[in-house]
Design a protein around this motif. Sequence first.
Motif, PDB file in Angstrom:
ATOM      1  N   LEU A 119       0.843  -1.086   0.177  1.00 46.54           N
ATOM      2  CA  LEU A 119      -0.115  -0.054  -0.169  1.00 46.54           C
ATOM      3  C   LEU A 119       0.839   1.342   0.077  1.00 46.54           C
ATOM      4  N   ARG A 120       1.915   1.116   0.680  1.00 50.03           N
ATOM      5  CA  ARG A 120       2.908   2.631   0.708  1.00 50.03           C
ATOM      6  C   ARG A 120       3.409   2.738  -0.548  1.00 50.03           C
ATOM      7  N   SER A 170       0.639   3.800  -3.016  1.00 48.80           N
ATOM      8  CA  SER A 170       0.314   5.388  -2.769  1.00 48.80           C
ATOM      9  C   SER A 170       1.489   6.354  -3.254  1.00 48.80           C
ATOM     10  N   ASN A 178       0.796   9.063  -6.148  1.00 53.74           N
ATOM     11  CA  ASN A 178       1.168  10.332  -5.991  1.00 53.74           C
ATOM     12  C   ASN A 178       2.044  10.960  -7.154  1.00 53.74           C
ATOM     13  N   ASN A 225       4.941   8.730  -0.674  1.00 52.38           N
ATOM     14  CA  ASN A 225       3.852   8.039  -0.403  1.00 52.38           C
ATOM     15  C   ASN A 225       2.674   8.673   0.591  1.00 52.38           C
ATOM     16  N   ILE A 230       0.220   6.836   2.256  1.00 49.63           N
ATOM     17  CA  ILE A 230      -0.503   5.537   3.043  1.00 49.63           C
ATOM     18  C   ILE A 230       1.070   5.222   3.753  1.00 49.63           C
ATOM     19  N   PHE A 246      -5.300   6.409   6.572  1.00 46.88           N
ATOM     20  CA  PHE A 246      -3.777   6.089   5.758  1.00 46.88           C
ATOM     21  C   PHE A 246      -2.841   6.343   7.271  1.00 46.88           C
TER      22      PHE A 246
END
Length: 495
Positions: free
Chosen positions: A323-324, A327, A331, A340, A342, A437
């Motif tokens: 997830l990091r 994100s 972005n 990131n 998240i 997040f």
Amino acid sequence: MSTSILLLIIFAIGMVAYILGASRASGLAAGKPSNLHSRYGYHGAFAAISAILPAVLLMAVWLAVSSSIIETKIRSDFPDDVKALPAATLNLNYGMINSISNGLRLLGDADLGAIEGMAPADVRTLLAQNGVPLADDPQPYMMTAAKSLMAAKDADNAALTVVVLVVAFIGALLGLRAISPRFRARNRVEQVMLSGLILASSIAILTTVGIVFSMLSETIAFFRAVPAYEFFFGTVWDPRFASAGSTSSGGQFGLIPLLAGTLYIATVAMLFAVPVGLFAAIYMAEYAGPKLRSTAKPLLEILAGIPTIVYGFFALVTVGPFLRDISANINGLVTGNYQNFIQSQSVLTAGIVMGIMLIPFVSSLSDDIITAVPKAMRDGSLGLGATRSETMKRVIMPAALPGIVGALLLTASRAIGETMIVVLAAGVAARMQISPFEPMTTVTVKIVNQLTGDLEFTSPQTLVAFALGMTLFVLTLGLNVYALYIVRKYREQYE
């Protein structure tokens, strides 16, 4: 004689009593079972119960009482300067004496004779070599008390063995003597079994009551030091651990950040688990063939057998970094800044992984509830021209709704009480925020934190764990009561 061997002998006596009782009843029947009020097996079972039950009950009471009597006797022989020590220190000293006593039992006669003239450090080394490590060198009074304790335990064990075996034999003889053609053995056996069933059903209730009262007493002690309004309405969690033995209430014990994190993470988990689990249950119950169902359902339920710590590692090593990185890429594509938004440890990470863990609970319970709907209702709907989808939406789901609501609330209680996934996936930061997040924590995590380490249950920093546990208990109790209300409401509408 050890307790396990003594129990085996008692049950062996009971088996012999059963055989003799059944044989005696058969002899009294003279080949005509109708001459007896009860069957042979009931007479044998009565004799076995007469031998086993009194002996086991006496043994349980004896073991529960004798240890405290022996401890009181050993403590009374302590020197006066030792008796003046604090209660916590006395408890530690008695625990050390008990360890020494167990170690002396493992030594041979030669070592027991040589231990008299040994220095405390040498005694400690000798016991450690026999698998009994000590935290400190034993003092002289400890050695004397340990020998007295060993002798007292031996005498107590010998007396227990003799008395319990005598009671078992007497019970067997009385049970065999009571057997007669008109003896109502079946009624007696069924009364004993009914009492056993009542006792078994009462254990859960009594255990729950005991847990509540044990937490309640410590919770009251906490609220004597910290006002209740500061705990329930405080927005800052900063317990500031005090030194051992201190009763200082320094720090802030606001519940709201912990409660917000608990409900937030549980909500994210339910939003993920309920649609997936419910749709999986509908497919397996109504659309999947027998072969696919027999394969897919066990595979899905394997998730329920995975330890929660493994889910925590999965969140920490796989889901959080994924997830990091996602994100950061999103972005970067939108703003050109590959930073990131998240965090690896976040509400979203913990919620997704916890939702994966809850899927088998939702799907399995919902599947059982859906398949329990009578087949006649399905056939009637299909016979009137409804499609399988319409039958599911208009007939089966309304019929199964009360059970499904109960299953979902049960799953929610499971989510609220989860600990290990939250520790590794959501962090330990007690904060209030809206963004999923960022890290948050839960009540269960802080209970673990407050009870970790060598602490005394006297300071508010430790007693707050019981207040948190009581809060969780009331929260889950409220969920169960609400589930019962929903089930009754929809069931009345449906009926």
